[in-house]
Design a protein around this motif. Structure first.
Motif, PDB file in Angstrom:
ATOM      1  N   UNK A   1       1.595   7.723   1.017  1.00 42.36           N
ATOM      2  CA  UNK A   1       0.875   6.315   1.680  1.00 42.36           C
ATOM      3  C   UNK A   1      -0.233   6.934   2.731  1.00 42.36           C
ATOM      4  N   UNK A   2       0.190   7.774   3.467  1.00 51.15           N
ATOM      5  CA  UNK A   2      -0.616   8.121   4.583  1.00 51.15           C
ATOM      6  C   UNK A   2      -2.020   8.868   3.872  1.00 51.15           C
ATOM      7  N   UNK A   3      -1.902   9.423   2.905  1.00 47.83           N
ATOM      8  CA  UNK A   3      -2.927  10.049   2.043  1.00 47.83           C
ATOM      9  C   UNK A   3      -3.745   8.917   1.325  1.00 47.83           C
ATOM     10  N   UNK A   4      -3.572   7.849   1.472  1.00 43.30           N
ATOM     11  CA  UNK A   4      -4.139   6.746   0.606  1.00 43.30           C
ATOM     12  C   UNK A   4      -5.131   5.933   1.090  1.00 43.30           C
ATOM     13  N   UNK A   5      -6.368   5.623   0.567  1.00 42.59           N
ATOM     14  CA  UNK A   5      -7.398   4.929   0.957  1.00 42.59           C
ATOM     15  C   UNK A   5      -7.435   3.928  -0.004  1.00 42.59           C
ATOM     16  N   UNK A   6      -7.408   2.436   0.329  1.00 39.37           N
ATOM     17  CA  UNK A   6      -7.540   1.432  -0.632  1.00 39.37           C
ATOM     18  C   UNK A   6      -8.329   0.205  -0.020  1.00 39.37           C
ATOM     19  N   UNK A   7      -9.130  -0.329  -0.986  1.00 39.03           N
ATOM     20  CA  UNK A   7     -10.014  -1.255  -0.519  1.00 39.03           C
ATOM     21  C   UNK A   7      -9.396  -2.747  -0.085  1.00 39.03           C
ATOM     22  N   UNK A   8      -9.908  -3.355   0.937  1.00 36.09           N
ATOM     23  CA  UNK A   8      -9.354  -4.489   1.327  1.00 36.09           C
ATOM     24  C   UNK A   8      -9.945  -5.459   0.327  1.00 36.09           C
ATOM     25  N   UNK A   9      -9.777  -6.807   0.572  1.00 37.17           N
ATOM     26  CA  UNK A   9      -9.874  -7.749  -0.635  1.00 37.17           C
ATOM     27  C   UNK A   9     -11.544  -7.971  -0.382  1.00 37.17           C
ATOM     28  N   UNK A  10     -12.128  -7.564   0.530  1.00 42.92           N
ATOM     29  CA  UNK A  10     -14.000  -7.603   0.523  1.00 42.92           C
ATOM     30  C   UNK A  10     -14.350  -6.485   0.283  1.00 42.92           C
ATOM     31  N   UNK A  11     -13.464  -5.479  -0.344  1.00 48.80           N
ATOM     32  CA  UNK A  11     -14.024  -3.981  -0.841  1.00 48.80           C
ATOM     33  C   UNK A  11     -14.205  -3.131  -0.031  1.00 48.80           C
ATOM     34  N   UNK A  12     -13.858  -3.311   1.429  1.00 46.36           N
ATOM     35  CA  UNK A  12     -14.177  -2.356   2.380  1.00 46.36           C
ATOM     36  C   UNK A  12     -12.903  -1.258   2.369  1.00 46.36           C
ATOM     37  N   UNK A  13     -13.177   0.075   2.434  1.00 45.36           N
ATOM     38  CA  UNK A  13     -12.102   0.774   2.190  1.00 45.36           C
ATOM     39  C   UNK A  13     -11.116   1.049   3.599  1.00 45.36           C
ATOM     40  N   UNK A  14     -10.014   1.213   3.433  1.00 51.67           N
ATOM     41  CA  UNK A  14      -8.934   1.173   4.538  1.00 51.67           C
ATOM     42  C   UNK A  14      -8.045   2.435   4.290  1.00 51.67           C
ATOM     43  N   UNK A  15      -8.251   3.265   5.320  1.00 46.93           N
ATOM     44  CA  UNK A  15      -7.231   4.478   5.115  1.00 46.93           C
ATOM     45  C   UNK A  15      -5.990   4.173   5.744  1.00 46.93           C
TER      46      UNK A  15
ATOM     47  N   UNK B   1      -3.432   5.823   6.382  1.00 48.82           N
ATOM     48  CA  UNK B   1      -2.982   6.901   7.536  1.00 48.82           C
ATOM     49  C   UNK B   1      -3.437   6.339   9.055  1.00 48.82           C
ATOM     50  N   UNK B   2      -4.209   5.378   9.158  1.00 47.86           N
ATOM     51  CA  UNK B   2      -4.463   4.467  10.400  1.00 47.86           C
ATOM     52  C   UNK B   2      -2.960   4.108  11.189  1.00 47.86           C
ATOM     53  N   UNK B   3      -1.958   3.913  10.116  1.00 45.70           N
ATOM     54  CA  UNK B   3      -0.479   3.484  10.464  1.00 45.70           C
ATOM     55  C   UNK B   3       0.461   4.482  10.833  1.00 45.70           C
ATOM     56  N   UNK B   4      -0.009   5.599  10.809  1.00 49.93           N
ATOM     57  CA  UNK B   4       0.973   6.909  10.965  1.00 49.93           C
ATOM     58  C   UNK B   4       1.304   6.871  12.156  1.00 49.93           C
ATOM     59  N   UNK B   5       2.587   6.965  12.750  1.00 46.96           N
ATOM     60  CA  UNK B   5       2.907   7.304  14.006  1.00 46.96           C
ATOM     61  C   UNK B   5       3.199   5.876  14.645  1.00 46.96           C
TER      62      UNK B   5
END
Length: 177
Positions: free
Chosen positions: A44-58, A60-64
């Motif tokens: 999960x931390x190593x995953x980057x997925x697009x939001x519904x408008x196709x902007x990538x979201x890492x 890993x920002x939720x780690x910690x």
């Protein structure tokens, strides 16, 4: 000539037998692939997925931080039915540092259409059918939706729920964080 072909055929046959009889977990183990809840968190931390408008979201920002991960789809009735409860819990617990994210096992177009009908205050990302693979790593053996995972700030999986959440039970888990 036959002897040269024998060794590779024997190895290939052995791998096929291991896969057929021991199952995918044994094959992953035999080749050193990481499995289990901690492996799922690391994935999960190593995953980057697009939001519904196709902007990538890492992710890993939720780690910690404590995190509620909800695997869902716009075509899944129980997923849609639990969204308002998840949104209310998000509003309540975000002040305590708990994050929520919805991982859509769906298409961007379907998610955009869904958001036009129902507003959700927490971030959503689109994983397509690959989201089901990630949910399976967390223990969703049936590949059914919705599937919700709670991860504490240290990265430990604290709870998983297959099917629609019960808000009081999820709140109790979040209170324990």
């Amino acid at each position: 000539m036959i002897r040269r072909l024998f060794a590779p055929l024997l190895v290939a046959s052995l791998i096929a037998v291991i896969g057929a009889f021991a199952g995918p977990q044994a094959v992953k183990w035999a080749f050193g692939a990481e499995t289990g809840p901690q492996a799922a968190v690391n994935a999960l931390w190593g995953t980057t997925l697009p939001d519904p408008t196709n902007r990538p979201r890492a992710l890993s920002e939720f780690r910690g931080k404590p995190l509620v991960v909800n695997f869902w789809a716009s075509w899944c009735g129980p997923c849609v039915a639990e969204m308002p409860a998840l949104d209310r819990l998000h509003k309540k617990y975000s002040a305590n540092g708990v994050n929520f994210i919805g991982i859509a096992v769906d298409t961007p177009q379907n998610v955009q259409g869904f958001l036009a009908r129902l507003k959700v205050g927490y971030p959503l990302v689109v994983a397509g059918f690959g989201g089901g693979d990630l949910a399976r790593q967390f223990g969703d053996e049936q590949g059914a939706l919705p599937f919700t995972v709670v991860i504490d700030a240290s990265g430990k999986v604290r709870s998983t729920t297959l099917g629609q959440i019960q808000p009081a039970k999820l709140a109790a888990v979040l209170d324990s964080l």
